[in-house]
Enzyme design. Sequence first.
Site, short mmCIF file in Angstrom:
data_model
loop_
_atom_site.label_atom_id
_atom_site.label_comp_id
_atom_site.label_asym_id
_atom_site.label_seq_id
_atom_site.Cartn_x
_atom_site.Cartn_y
_atom_site.Cartn_z
N SER A 417 0.82 -1.20 0.00
CA SER A 417 0.00 0.00 0.00
C SER A 417 0.86 1.26 0.00
O SER A 417 0.32 2.35 -0.13
CB SER A 417 -0.97 0.00 1.18
OG SER A 417 -0.33 -0.40 2.34
N HIS A 438 -3.86 -3.57 -5.54
CA HIS A 438 -4.06 -3.04 -4.20
C HIS A 438 -5.51 -3.23 -3.77
O HIS A 438 -6.41 -2.50 -4.19
CB HIS A 438 -3.67 -1.55 -4.16
CG HIS A 438 -3.70 -0.98 -2.78
ND1 HIS A 438 -4.35 0.19 -2.46
CD2 HIS A 438 -3.17 -1.44 -1.62
CE1 HIS A 438 -4.21 0.42 -1.16
NE2 HIS A 438 -3.50 -0.55 -0.64
N GLU A 450 -7.14 -1.23 -6.81
CA GLU A 450 -6.32 -0.30 -7.59
C GLU A 450 -5.27 -1.11 -8.37
O GLU A 450 -4.57 -1.95 -7.79
CB GLU A 450 -5.64 0.71 -6.67
CG GLU A 450 -6.62 1.72 -6.10
CD GLU A 450 -6.00 2.69 -5.09
OE1 GLU A 450 -6.37 3.87 -5.09
OE2 GLU A 450 -5.14 2.25 -4.29
N ASN A 488 -6.04 5.87 -0.59
CA ASN A 488 -5.44 6.23 0.70
C ASN A 488 -5.00 7.68 0.72
O ASN A 488 -5.05 8.35 1.75
CB ASN A 488 -4.23 5.33 0.99
CG ASN A 488 -4.67 3.96 1.48
OD1 ASN A 488 -5.83 3.76 1.78
ND2 ASN A 488 -3.73 3.03 1.53
P1 NAI Z 1 -0.08 -9.02 8.14
O1 NAI Z 1 1.00 -8.63 9.06
O2 NAI Z 1 -1.45 -9.26 8.68
O3 NAI Z 1 0.33 -10.34 7.35
C1 NAI Z 1 1.56 -10.57 6.77
C2 NAI Z 1 1.75 -12.08 6.66
O4 NAI Z 1 2.85 -12.33 5.81
C3 NAI Z 1 2.06 -12.76 8.00
O5 NAI Z 1 1.18 -13.84 8.20
C4 NAI Z 1 3.50 -13.25 7.84
O6 NAI Z 1 3.73 -14.47 8.51
C5 NAI Z 1 3.60 -13.42 6.34
N1 NAI Z 1 4.95 -13.32 5.80
C6 NAI Z 1 5.88 -12.37 6.04
N2 NAI Z 1 6.99 -12.61 5.30
C7 NAI Z 1 6.74 -13.71 4.57
C8 NAI Z 1 7.49 -14.47 3.61
N3 NAI Z 1 8.71 -14.10 3.25
N4 NAI Z 1 6.92 -15.57 3.08
C9 NAI Z 1 5.67 -15.95 3.44
N5 NAI Z 1 4.92 -15.28 4.33
C10 NAI Z 1 5.45 -14.18 4.88
O7 NAI Z 1 -0.11 -7.91 7.01
P2 NAI Z 1 -1.33 -7.33 6.17
O8 NAI Z 1 -2.01 -6.27 6.93
O9 NAI Z 1 -2.11 -8.44 5.61
O10 NAI Z 1 -0.57 -6.60 4.98
C11 NAI Z 1 0.04 -7.33 3.94
C12 NAI Z 1 0.30 -6.38 2.78
O11 NAI Z 1 -0.94 -5.82 2.34
C13 NAI Z 1 1.20 -5.20 3.12
O12 NAI Z 1 2.01 -4.93 1.99
C14 NAI Z 1 0.21 -4.06 3.36
O13 NAI Z 1 0.76 -2.80 3.10
C15 NAI Z 1 -0.86 -4.38 2.35
N6 NAI Z 1 -2.19 -3.87 2.63
C16 NAI Z 1 -2.70 -3.91 3.91
C17 NAI Z 1 -3.98 -3.42 4.14
C18 NAI Z 1 -4.57 -3.50 5.51
O14 NAI Z 1 -5.63 -2.86 5.73
N7 NAI Z 1 -4.02 -4.26 6.42
C19 NAI Z 1 -4.80 -2.83 3.06
C20 NAI Z 1 -4.18 -2.93 1.76
C21 NAI Z 1 -2.91 -3.39 1.59
#
Ligand code: NAI
Length: 681
Positions: A417, A438, A450, A488
């Site tokens: 994001s 996105h 997006e 955003n």
């Molecule tokens: P999160 O922290 O809930 O989940 C991340 C997951 O990725 C964790 O389960 C972790 O174990 C796993 N992980 C980390 N490194 C890894 C790897 N090398 N291989 C496999 N798994 C791995 O994060 P979230 O909130 O789901 O965000 C994920 C992405 O989505 C980020 O780039 C964030 O900016 C984007 N995003 C988040 C939003 C939100 O509202 N939380 C909205 C839109 C985009």
Amino acid sequence: MSQTYQHWKIETDPTGIAWLHLDKADSNTNVLSADILNEFSAVLDELEKNVPRAVVILSNKENGFIAGADVKEFTSFESEDVALQAIRRAHTIFNRLEALSCPTIALIHGFCLGGGMELALACRYRIADNDPKTKLGLPEVRLGIHPGFGGTLRAIRLVGVLSAMDMMLTGRNLSARAAQKIGLVNYAVPKRHLLNAARGIVKQPPHTMVLPWWKRLASHKRVRPLLAKIFYKKVAAKAPRSHYPAPYSLIDLWVQHYDNPTQMLDYEAQSVAHLISGRTAQNLIRVFLLQEQLKGLGKADDFQATHVHVIGAGVMGGDIAAWCALRGFRVTLQDQKHEALANVIKRAYKLYQKRLKHRLAITDVMDRLIPDPKGNGLSRADVIIEAIFEDVEVKRNLFKSIEPQVKPTALLATNTSSIPLDVISNVMQQPSRLVGLHFFNPVAMMPLVEIVQSPTTDSTVATAAAAFTRKIDRLPLPVTSTPGFLVNRILMPYLMEAVVLAQEGIPLKVIDDAATDFGMPMGPIELADTVGLDICLHVAKNLAQHMSIEVPEQLQKMVDKGQLGKKSGQGFYRFKDGKPQKEMPPKSYTPPVDIQDRLILRLLNEAVACLRDGVVTSEDLADGGIIFGTGFAPFRGGPFHYIHYRGAAQLLKMLEHLQHRYGPRFTADAGWQQLDNNTTA
Ligand code: NAI
């Protein structure tokens, strides 16, 4: 014997049944445009002259019976009077259909909505294909009107006011089985039995359905005003009359005129002509057309895929994977933590239970969602979506390591994001392969995605990403890889202004009410709590490096204290059973008059800046993106439409005034000068 028109065809079989096929020329969907209705009138001339044994109306289109009236024509009435004439013409035609002296049967498959449903209601019998794709309904309220081709009266008469109002006030669709249950259709049968079912009705016409006494009682003139109170209350809980008048007009119509069918039809026509000429309906029709425009940006043929591999089973990755499986894809989901994968499976099961209800269908989808801790699916997938931690180095390493393993034709996407795509892709052998998909949280509720492109992203990759987005039934919006993209970026100044207002001591409920009074689906304070204050802080800090937004101290302090909003039970609000506990402000409290202006103008100013920066290519795309990405008051038709309605010059004056009072965060963006010239509405 057969007789062909441009859109209709009558085939009379040896038993004397006239099979009336609708097949709108040059279109893959049947909609009731003016020319189709005119021709239908000629068809009726013929049927009235030589009355057949029965008339069966059916569609030759694969996707359904009739999807509704032609919405584009709704925008072209020059006056309320012209609209009224068009509606009255349709009334005359449908009344003639209803008055035919032979049995009339609507044979329904796929979409049977709005005007299409009203046509079916004017028939004596209705038979529906019981396939899950069959959808029956009267969704006109979503366009700011109510049924206008006699459907209000006929629906209430057929199924009773409770079921009819439930359909018409919510606009929701029914399956064939549900429609049969409430009596909207006589039979729901498998597709292969449709024709025979119609023949059966002709051979032995069933008695027309009579409503049980208690359903009739609900529309008795003494009961109507009492029941209406309940309907008004339900509707008011969703939206005020001043913003969305249609459901209120529908209830009024029933209360005042139900005893006199001719009068009710006459007032129905007047009411719809009035609503359709109003701002709310015109803006909601605009939103519908913007949605069609966004849908058109992703063409199914531009990309073929069956297998999606998602890396990262957190909040986003888990929900994206679950959603893709629900939309029919085989999905492998990779995460380094086993418990993350287990959590997703639990969450997905809940989602499927809600959406699919039937056990077999749920098992079917669950089978498609495959935990894949080792990443075995990577080399076989057609689409790879990365949704791991928002950390530049981790993401760069990941793409560097997976690129050699994926199919050369696979779509490689990141859900980042805030990280510019180039910063990730410049470690890849082919940086042009990376595109952003996105998604928004919660994925199952937010229709927009997006499609983020950096200057190096290959345009065919972006086209494929948009096509994939349509395949999972989401709306693609192409944006440039600039900080915050579109959604955003415009949301953050609005949310930060809300936090500043809270810091100034304005009661939280007053801030939220100012936004919901404008028509936002949720106030900004509640929204920040729902998104998560840690996430807001992260996005705000990131954006603050690129644009002039200050991150209010209070936000940092709350996150430091672990007050993260809904997920921690305490943010600005305290949450109980997932609901914010909103305190009423003291009775003596008078809020400042400019709260709403401060919130909305910061959002509008940033939207103007985005357009000037070329984040999106047109005002319409920005309006569509902001409505479907944030829920921005749909009845206002989008921020740019609103700017033109209010007049850019007047809003600029308000910005100047706010800048004078509150400082440079209200400085008007240079883009306003370009808008000022083409103020239209
Ligand atoms: P999160 O922290 O809930 O989940 C991340 C997951 O990725 C964790 O389960 C972790 O174990 C796993 N992980 C980390 N490194 C890894 C790897 N090398 N291989 C496999 N798994 C791995 O994060 P979230 O909130 O789901 O965000 C994920 C992405 O989505 C980020 O780039 C964030 O900016 C984007 N995003 C988040 C939003 C939100 O509202 N939380 C909205 C839109 C985009």
